[in-house]
Design a protein around this motif. Structure first.
Motif, short mmCIF file in Angstrom:
data_model
loop_
_atom_site.label_atom_id
_atom_site.label_comp_id
_atom_site.label_asym_id
_atom_site.label_seq_id
_atom_site.Cartn_x
_atom_site.Cartn_y
_atom_site.Cartn_z
N THR A 80 32.06 56.75 23.42
CA THR A 80 33.01 56.33 22.39
C THR A 80 34.38 56.88 22.75
O THR A 80 34.50 58.05 23.13
CB THR A 80 32.57 56.91 21.02
OG1 THR A 80 31.34 56.30 20.64
CG2 THR A 80 33.60 56.66 19.94
N HIS A 81 35.42 56.04 22.64
CA HIS A 81 36.78 56.55 22.83
C HIS A 81 37.34 56.97 21.48
O HIS A 81 37.42 56.14 20.56
CB HIS A 81 37.69 55.47 23.42
CG HIS A 81 37.29 55.04 24.79
ND1 HIS A 81 37.21 55.90 25.85
CD2 HIS A 81 36.97 53.82 25.28
CE1 HIS A 81 36.84 55.23 26.93
NE2 HIS A 81 36.68 53.96 26.60
N PHE A 82 37.72 58.23 21.34
CA PHE A 82 38.35 58.70 20.11
C PHE A 82 39.86 58.64 20.30
O PHE A 82 40.34 59.02 21.38
CB PHE A 82 37.93 60.15 19.82
CG PHE A 82 36.44 60.31 19.69
CD1 PHE A 82 35.81 60.03 18.49
CD2 PHE A 82 35.67 60.72 20.78
CE1 PHE A 82 34.44 60.16 18.37
CE2 PHE A 82 34.30 60.84 20.67
CZ PHE A 82 33.67 60.55 19.47
N CYS A 83 40.58 58.17 19.31
CA CYS A 83 42.03 58.13 19.48
C CYS A 83 42.77 58.44 18.19
O CYS A 83 42.21 58.35 17.10
CB CYS A 83 42.46 56.79 20.06
SG CYS A 83 41.93 55.37 19.09
N LEU A 84 44.05 58.81 18.37
CA LEU A 84 44.88 59.22 17.24
C LEU A 84 45.95 58.16 17.00
O LEU A 84 46.78 57.87 17.87
CB LEU A 84 45.52 60.58 17.56
CG LEU A 84 46.33 61.20 16.43
CD1 LEU A 84 45.43 61.53 15.24
CD2 LEU A 84 47.05 62.45 16.92
N GLN A 85 45.94 57.60 15.80
CA GLN A 85 46.81 56.48 15.47
C GLN A 85 48.30 56.77 15.73
O GLN A 85 49.00 55.94 16.29
CB GLN A 85 46.61 56.12 14.00
CG GLN A 85 47.24 54.80 13.59
CD GLN A 85 46.99 54.49 12.13
OE1 GLN A 85 46.80 55.39 11.32
NE2 GLN A 85 46.96 53.21 11.80
N SER A 86 48.75 57.97 15.36
CA SER A 86 50.19 58.27 15.49
C SER A 86 50.64 58.37 16.94
O SER A 86 51.84 58.36 17.21
CB SER A 86 50.53 59.56 14.76
OG SER A 86 49.81 60.64 15.31
N SER A 87 49.70 58.46 17.87
CA SER A 87 50.09 58.50 19.27
C SER A 87 49.90 57.15 19.96
O SER A 87 49.85 57.07 21.19
CB SER A 87 49.31 59.59 20.02
OG SER A 87 49.93 60.83 19.80
N LEU A 88 49.78 56.11 19.14
CA LEU A 88 49.65 54.76 19.69
C LEU A 88 50.83 53.92 19.21
O LEU A 88 50.73 53.18 18.23
CB LEU A 88 48.32 54.13 19.25
CG LEU A 88 47.06 54.89 19.70
CD1 LEU A 88 45.81 54.32 19.06
CD2 LEU A 88 46.94 54.85 21.22
N PRO A 89 51.97 54.02 19.92
CA PRO A 89 53.18 53.32 19.46
C PRO A 89 52.98 51.81 19.36
O PRO A 89 53.65 51.15 18.56
CB PRO A 89 54.23 53.69 20.52
CG PRO A 89 53.50 54.30 21.65
CD PRO A 89 52.22 54.85 21.11
N ALA A 90 52.05 51.27 20.14
CA ALA A 90 51.82 49.82 20.10
C ALA A 90 51.45 49.36 18.69
O ALA A 90 51.81 48.26 18.26
CB ALA A 90 50.70 49.44 21.08
N LEU A 91 50.75 50.21 17.94
CA LEU A 91 50.32 49.82 16.60
C LEU A 91 51.51 49.67 15.67
O LEU A 91 51.58 48.74 14.85
CB LEU A 91 49.33 50.85 16.02
CG LEU A 91 48.11 51.17 16.89
CD1 LEU A 91 47.19 52.14 16.17
CD2 LEU A 91 47.37 49.90 17.27
N ALA A 320 48.84 48.71 24.44
CA ALA A 320 50.15 48.30 24.96
C ALA A 320 50.07 46.88 25.52
O ALA A 320 51.04 46.12 25.44
CB ALA A 320 50.61 49.29 26.04
N GLN A 321 48.91 46.52 26.06
CA GLN A 321 48.76 45.17 26.63
C GLN A 321 48.90 44.10 25.55
O GLN A 321 49.42 43.02 25.79
CB GLN A 321 47.40 45.03 27.31
CG GLN A 321 47.34 45.80 28.62
CD GLN A 321 45.93 45.83 29.19
OE1 GLN A 321 45.13 44.95 28.92
NE2 GLN A 321 45.65 46.86 29.97
N THR A 322 48.42 44.41 24.34
CA THR A 322 48.52 43.43 23.25
C THR A 322 49.99 43.23 22.84
O THR A 322 50.41 42.11 22.56
CB THR A 322 47.67 43.87 22.05
OG1 THR A 322 46.36 44.14 22.52
CG2 THR A 322 47.60 42.79 20.99
N VAL A 323 50.74 44.33 22.85
CA VAL A 323 52.17 44.20 22.51
C VAL A 323 52.87 43.30 23.53
O VAL A 323 53.66 42.42 23.15
CB VAL A 323 52.86 45.59 22.48
CG1 VAL A 323 54.35 45.43 22.21
CG2 VAL A 323 52.25 46.47 21.41
N VAL A 324 52.55 43.47 24.79
CA VAL A 324 53.16 42.62 25.83
C VAL A 324 52.83 41.15 25.56
O VAL A 324 53.71 40.29 25.59
CB VAL A 324 52.68 43.06 27.24
CG1 VAL A 324 53.08 42.05 28.29
CG2 VAL A 324 53.20 44.45 27.58
#
Ligand code: TRP
Length: 336
Positions: A80-91, A320-324
């Motif tokens: 499972t990849h755990f991630c932190l929303q505030s460190s995902l500028p793409a969102l 980031a790929q989705t933002v592109v």
């Protein structure tokens, strides 16, 4: 060539440690999904700030508590990849794009948001970010290309809103830029609170966390709401709305045994004490190893942080790929 695994995303607002309600409603499903799906689990600190802007420490201070809960119940960083929303500028970027294709009246119509606005008595003082959080959640889901979202019933309006945005964006550019998603509803449903209320929450003091001691478990079960009309052991009792049985249904591995107890209870002849003892035993079996793992994990914050950091890095690339793709759709130049 193997077909790519379906992407699944779940998120939790880090406003407190997770509890047994999360375990039954969601964490158990995630334990299964990590075996078969490409799973991302996101700590939604930005979403938590939409109604905690005045007390940010409540959010920041709970990020690693939630991380410890994830690992203690058996979610595995290898799967499972755990991630932190505030460190995902793409969102945040996607949220801004989507805000242009959703009207204010549409977000105000979202029944979950409507309810929350009423409960929290925001009135006109509602934080703008709070009103927009369903759009930000659509950004979360689409950024990962997640097509399967395991959620509770209260999150269905978010999925509907996400798919509306997917249709709008894809329709605008006549291309499949964003992936539609489906809710995966938990079949176990909601675990009632110790006091019998439908909602279980730490603030109401009607749940058990994974750090509950033996004594906490004992007192919780002792205080648990049963059938108030079931006064003597020989009285027939009601199983529906009886929290002890709801919890036994959700947690006892031997379903036949639970059915036998229910039958006996309904007929009269089975006391609350016996049922409570059976439940208490199951709770000890479940919580004791989780509590021990959690204790060790929370003492190693650097490790928890490194797991979150690693997963966030993977998520940064994917989102980031989705933002592109969305920028290209809008006909905007992409400077990389
Ligand atoms: N709104 C969800 C909750 O309160 C948390 C969340 C944020 C989420 N982003 C998400 C859930 C994306 C699923 C997918 O529980």
């Amino acid at each position: 060539m193997s077909t790519p695994k379906t992407v699944v995303l779940t998120g939790d607002r880090p406003t407190g440690a997770l509890h047994l309600g999360h375990y039954v409603g969601s964490l158990q499903t995630r334990l299964l999904l990590q075996e078969s799906h490409q799973q991302y689990v996101m700590i939604a600190d930005m979403q938590a700030l939409t109604d905690n802007g005045h007390q940010p420490h409540k959010v920041a201070g709970n990020i690693l508590e939630v991380m410890a809960d994830y690992l203690a119940v058996g979610l595995d960083p290898q799967k499972t990849h755990f991630c932190l929303q505030s460190s995902l500028p793409a969102l945040a970027e996607l949220t801004l794009f989507y805000m242009n294709v959703v009207s204010v009246s549409r977000v105000e119509r979202n029944p979950t948001v409507k309810n929350e606005i009423r409960q929290k008595q925001f009135g006109r003082n509602i934080p703008a970010g709070f009103l927009m959080y369903p759009i930000s959640q659509a950004a979360d889901i689409t950024a990962f290309g997640a097509s399967c979202i395991p959620v509770g019933e209260d999150q269905l309006p978010m999925i509907e809103q996400t798919n509306e945005i997917v249709r709008k964006i894809n329709g605008l550019f006549d291309a499949d830029i964003l992936t539609p998603c489906k809710a995966l509803l938990s079949h176990t449903g909601r675990l009632p609170g110790i006091d019998g209320s439908a909602k279980m929450s730490k603030s109401m003091g009607n749940t058990l966390t994974f750090s509950a001691s033996e004594e906490d478990i004992h007192l919780a079960v002792k205080a648990m709401y049963t059938d108030p009309m079931h006064l003597k052991v020989s009285d027939p009792g009601q199983v529906e709305g009886n929290v002890v049985f709801s919890w036994l249904d959700a947690l006892h591995p031997d379903k036949k045994e639970v059915e036998r107890m229910k039958q006996c209870y309904r007929q009269g002849g089975l006391g609350d004490m016996v049922c409570k003892r059976a439940l208490e035993e199951q709770l000890h079996t479940l919580i004791t190893p989780i509590r021990a793992r959690r204790q060790a994990l929370i003492n190693d914050k650097a490790y928890l942080m490194s797991i979150l950091h690693e997963g966030t890095r993977v998520a940064q690339d994917v989102t980031a790929q989705t933002v592109v793709a969305v920028k290209r759709g809008f006909g905007l130049p992409v400077f990389e």
